[in-house]
Design a protein around this motif. Structure first.
Motif, PDB file in Angstrom:
ATOM      1  N   GLN A 227     103.528  10.763 161.053  1.00 11.69           N
ATOM      2  CA  GLN A 227     102.433  11.391 161.162  1.00 11.69           C
ATOM      3  C   GLN A 227     102.238  12.794 160.401  1.00 11.69           C
ATOM      4  O   GLN A 227     103.263  13.501 160.375  1.00 11.69           O
ATOM      5  CB  GLN A 227     102.017  11.563 162.756  1.00 11.69           C
ATOM      6  N   PRO A 228     101.149  13.169 159.400  1.00 13.09           N
ATOM      7  CA  PRO A 228     101.474  14.559 158.705  1.00 13.09           C
ATOM      8  C   PRO A 228     101.282  15.611 159.813  1.00 13.09           C
ATOM      9  O   PRO A 228     100.457  15.550 160.915  1.00 13.09           O
ATOM     10  CB  PRO A 228     100.031  14.432 158.199  1.00 13.09           C
ATOM     11  N   THR A 229     102.068  16.495 159.902  1.00 15.58           N
ATOM     12  CA  THR A 229     101.889  17.552 160.646  1.00 15.58           C
ATOM     13  C   THR A 229     101.601  18.827 160.140  1.00 15.58           C
ATOM     14  O   THR A 229     101.088  19.848 160.669  1.00 15.58           O
ATOM     15  CB  THR A 229     103.567  17.773 161.397  1.00 15.58           C
TER      16      THR A 229
ATOM     17  N   ARG B 166     122.686  45.947 144.178  1.00 15.48           N
ATOM     18  CA  ARG B 166     122.064  45.670 145.265  1.00 15.48           C
ATOM     19  C   ARG B 166     121.245  44.279 145.180  1.00 15.48           C
ATOM     20  O   ARG B 166     120.635  43.968 144.170  1.00 15.48           O
ATOM     21  CB  ARG B 166     121.008  46.776 145.573  1.00 15.48           C
ATOM     22  N   VAL B 167     121.480  43.363 146.129  1.00 16.42           N
ATOM     23  CA  VAL B 167     120.859  42.144 146.505  1.00 16.42           C
ATOM     24  C   VAL B 167     119.793  42.064 147.609  1.00 16.42           C
ATOM     25  O   VAL B 167     120.290  42.468 148.786  1.00 16.42           O
ATOM     26  CB  VAL B 167     122.023  41.015 146.541  1.00 16.42           C
ATOM     27  N   ASN B 168     118.596  41.595 147.151  1.00 21.25           N
ATOM     28  CA  ASN B 168     117.635  41.675 148.317  1.00 21.25           C
ATOM     29  C   ASN B 168     117.944  40.313 148.998  1.00 21.25           C
ATOM     30  O   ASN B 168     118.465  39.574 148.749  1.00 21.25           O
ATOM     31  CB  ASN B 168     116.394  41.522 147.656  1.00 21.25           C
ATOM     32  N   ILE B 169     117.684  40.842 150.402  1.00 22.99           N
ATOM     33  CA  ILE B 169     117.755  39.588 151.481  1.00 22.99           C
ATOM     34  C   ILE B 169     116.338  39.570 151.922  1.00 22.99           C
ATOM     35  O   ILE B 169     115.606  40.345 152.125  1.00 22.99           O
ATOM     36  CB  ILE B 169     118.602  40.140 152.656  1.00 22.99           C
ATOM     37  N   VAL B 170     115.875  38.403 151.851  1.00 24.84           N
ATOM     38  CA  VAL B 170     114.426  37.829 151.862  1.00 24.84           C
ATOM     39  C   VAL B 170     114.542  36.448 152.958  1.00 24.84           C
ATOM     40  O   VAL B 170     115.471  35.919 152.972  1.00 24.84           O
ATOM     41  CB  VAL B 170     113.719  37.337 150.604  1.00 24.84           C
ATOM     42  N   SER B 171     113.269  36.459 153.548  1.00 27.19           N
ATOM     43  CA  SER B 171     112.984  34.951 154.131  1.00 27.19           C
ATOM     44  C   SER B 171     111.830  34.622 153.962  1.00 27.19           C
ATOM     45  O   SER B 171     110.728  35.294 153.552  1.00 27.19           O
ATOM     46  CB  SER B 171     113.173  35.399 155.911  1.00 27.19           C
ATOM     47  N   LEU B 172     111.362  33.248 154.402  1.00 25.50           N
ATOM     48  CA  LEU B 172     110.289  32.557 154.051  1.00 25.50           C
ATOM     49  C   LEU B 172     109.724  32.275 155.378  1.00 25.50           C
ATOM     50  O   LEU B 172     110.485  31.670 156.089  1.00 25.50           O
ATOM     51  CB  LEU B 172     110.576  31.494 153.049  1.00 25.50           C
ATOM     52  N   LYS B 173     108.458  32.574 155.751  1.00 28.95           N
ATOM     53  CA  LYS B 173     107.759  32.363 156.951  1.00 28.95           C
ATOM     54  C   LYS B 173     106.473  31.364 156.770  1.00 28.95           C
ATOM     55  O   LYS B 173     105.820  31.834 155.795  1.00 28.95           O
ATOM     56  CB  LYS B 173     107.675  33.417 157.584  1.00 28.95           C
ATOM     57  N   LEU B 174     106.463  30.218 157.664  1.00 28.61           N
ATOM     58  CA  LEU B 174     105.259  29.568 157.581  1.00 28.61           C
ATOM     59  C   LEU B 174     104.071  30.272 158.237  1.00 28.61           C
ATOM     60  O   LEU B 174     104.401  30.598 159.544  1.00 28.61           O
ATOM     61  CB  LEU B 174     105.205  28.243 157.877  1.00 28.61           C
ATOM     62  N   VAL B 175     102.768  30.432 157.868  1.00 25.85           N
ATOM     63  CA  VAL B 175     101.706  30.813 158.503  1.00 25.85           C
ATOM     64  C   VAL B 175     100.668  29.839 158.197  1.00 25.85           C
ATOM     65  O   VAL B 175     100.130  29.351 157.274  1.00 25.85           O
ATOM     66  CB  VAL B 175     101.050  32.269 158.027  1.00 25.85           C
ATOM     67  N   LYS B 176     100.161  29.525 159.441  1.00 29.88           N
ATOM     68  CA  LYS B 176      98.964  28.523 159.676  1.00 29.88           C
ATOM     69  C   LYS B 176      97.534  29.335 159.244  1.00 29.88           C
ATOM     70  O   LYS B 176      97.344  30.076 159.619  1.00 29.88           O
ATOM     71  CB  LYS B 176      98.696  27.970 161.060  1.00 29.88           C
ATOM     72  N   GLU B 177      97.212  28.776 157.857  1.00 33.39           N
ATOM     73  CA  GLU B 177      96.115  29.282 157.467  1.00 33.39           C
ATOM     74  C   GLU B 177      94.761  28.459 157.765  1.00 33.39           C
ATOM     75  O   GLU B 177      93.778  29.169 157.982  1.00 33.39           O
ATOM     76  CB  GLU B 177      96.379  29.205 155.803  1.00 33.39           C
ATOM     77  N   SER B 178      95.025  27.219 157.920  1.00 36.41           N
ATOM     78  CA  SER B 178      93.957  26.582 158.381  1.00 36.41           C
ATOM     79  C   SER B 178      94.150  25.251 158.849  1.00 36.41           C
ATOM     80  O   SER B 178      95.452  24.988 158.874  1.00 36.41           O
ATOM     81  CB  SER B 178      92.741  26.389 157.362  1.00 36.41           C
ATOM     82  N   SER B 179      93.502  24.317 159.214  1.00 30.32           N
ATOM     83  CA  SER B 179      93.474  22.760 159.518  1.00 30.32           C
ATOM     84  C   SER B 179      92.528  21.976 159.110  1.00 30.32           C
ATOM     85  O   SER B 179      91.438  22.553 159.026  1.00 30.32           O
ATOM     86  CB  SER B 179      93.730  22.668 161.016  1.00 30.32           C
ATOM     87  N   MET B 180      92.678  20.727 158.955  1.00 30.62           N
ATOM     88  CA  MET B 180      91.638  19.803 158.563  1.00 30.62           C
ATOM     89  C   MET B 180      91.869  18.527 159.518  1.00 30.62           C
ATOM     90  O   MET B 180      93.219  18.118 160.141  1.00 30.62           O
ATOM     91  CB  MET B 180      91.693  19.366 157.237  1.00 30.62           C
ATOM     92  N   LEU B 181      90.984  17.654 159.838  1.00 30.87           N
ATOM     93  CA  LEU B 181      91.066  16.263 160.393  1.00 30.87           C
ATOM     94  C   LEU B 181      91.463  15.234 159.123  1.00 30.87           C
ATOM     95  O   LEU B 181      90.813  15.214 158.270  1.00 30.87           O
ATOM     96  CB  LEU B 181      89.528  15.878 160.984  1.00 30.87           C
ATOM     97  N   TYR B 182      92.320  14.395 159.870  1.00 30.98           N
ATOM     98  CA  TYR B 182      92.807  13.270 158.943  1.00 30.98           C
ATOM     99  C   TYR B 182      92.411  12.079 159.768  1.00 30.98           C
ATOM    100  O   TYR B 182      93.233  11.865 160.903  1.00 30.98           O
ATOM    101  CB  TYR B 182      94.211  13.446 158.573  1.00 30.98           C
ATOM    102  N   LYS B 183      91.652  10.972 159.195  1.00 35.48           N
ATOM    103  CA  LYS B 183      91.355   9.856 160.222  1.00 35.48           C
ATOM    104  C   LYS B 183      92.331   8.868 160.491  1.00 35.48           C
ATOM    105  O   LYS B 183      92.318   8.190 161.262  1.00 35.48           O
ATOM    106  CB  LYS B 183      90.032   9.308 159.450  1.00 35.48           C
ATOM    107  N   GLU B 184      93.107   8.726 159.337  1.00 38.99           N
ATOM    108  CA  GLU B 184      94.364   7.869 159.743  1.00 38.99           C
ATOM    109  C   GLU B 184      95.258   8.586 160.734  1.00 38.99           C
ATOM    110  O   GLU B 184      95.389   9.808 160.700  1.00 38.99           O
ATOM    111  CB  GLU B 184      94.883   7.454 158.626  1.00 38.99           C
ATOM    112  N   HIS B 185      96.279   7.830 161.536  1.00 42.36           N
ATOM    113  CA  HIS B 185      97.103   8.569 162.240  1.00 42.36           C
ATOM    114  C   HIS B 185      98.468   8.848 161.816  1.00 42.36           C
ATOM    115  O   HIS B 185      99.145   9.583 162.184  1.00 42.36           O
ATOM    116  CB  HIS B 185      97.104   7.640 163.567  1.00 42.36           C
ATOM    117  N   CYS B 186      98.905   7.988 160.742  1.00 41.45           N
ATOM    118  CA  CYS B 186     100.105   8.123 159.932  1.00 41.45           C
ATOM    119  C   CYS B 186      99.759   7.741 158.522  1.00 41.45           C
ATOM    120  O   CYS B 186      98.635   7.184 158.130  1.00 41.45           O
ATOM    121  CB  CYS B 186     101.121   7.308 160.646  1.00 41.45           C
TER     122      CYS B 186
END
Length: 67
Positions: free
Chosen positions: A56-58, A3-23
């Motif tokens: 620009q970091p996303t 038996r082989v497991n079928i899995v997926s990876l999901k992104l969950v937003k944990e928090s955010s921060m401010l970055y003073k540079e735009h890119c």
């Protein structure tokens, strides 16, 4: 048969921060972004920084934390 497991990876937003540079235009800009994010850590971190087409970091994703 095995038996082989079928899995997926999901992104969950944990928090955010401010970055003073735009890119991220240089390695120094990337360093400043991650320095603000990590601060003083005692382990090795493997991170992925997601950039849009204008450099620009996303998002920042933790992939692995060293031992």
């Amino acid at each position: 048969m095995k038996r082989v497991n079928i899995v997926s990876l999901k992104l969950v937003k944990e928090s955010s921060m401010l970055y003073k540079e735009h890119c991220v235009r240089s390695p120094e800009h990337g360093y400043q972004l991650l320095k603000q994010f990590l601060g003083e850590v005692d382990r090795e971190y493997f991170l992925v920084v997601y950039l849009d087409i204008k450099n620009q970091p996303t998002a920042i994703n933790f992939c692995h934390i060293g031992a």
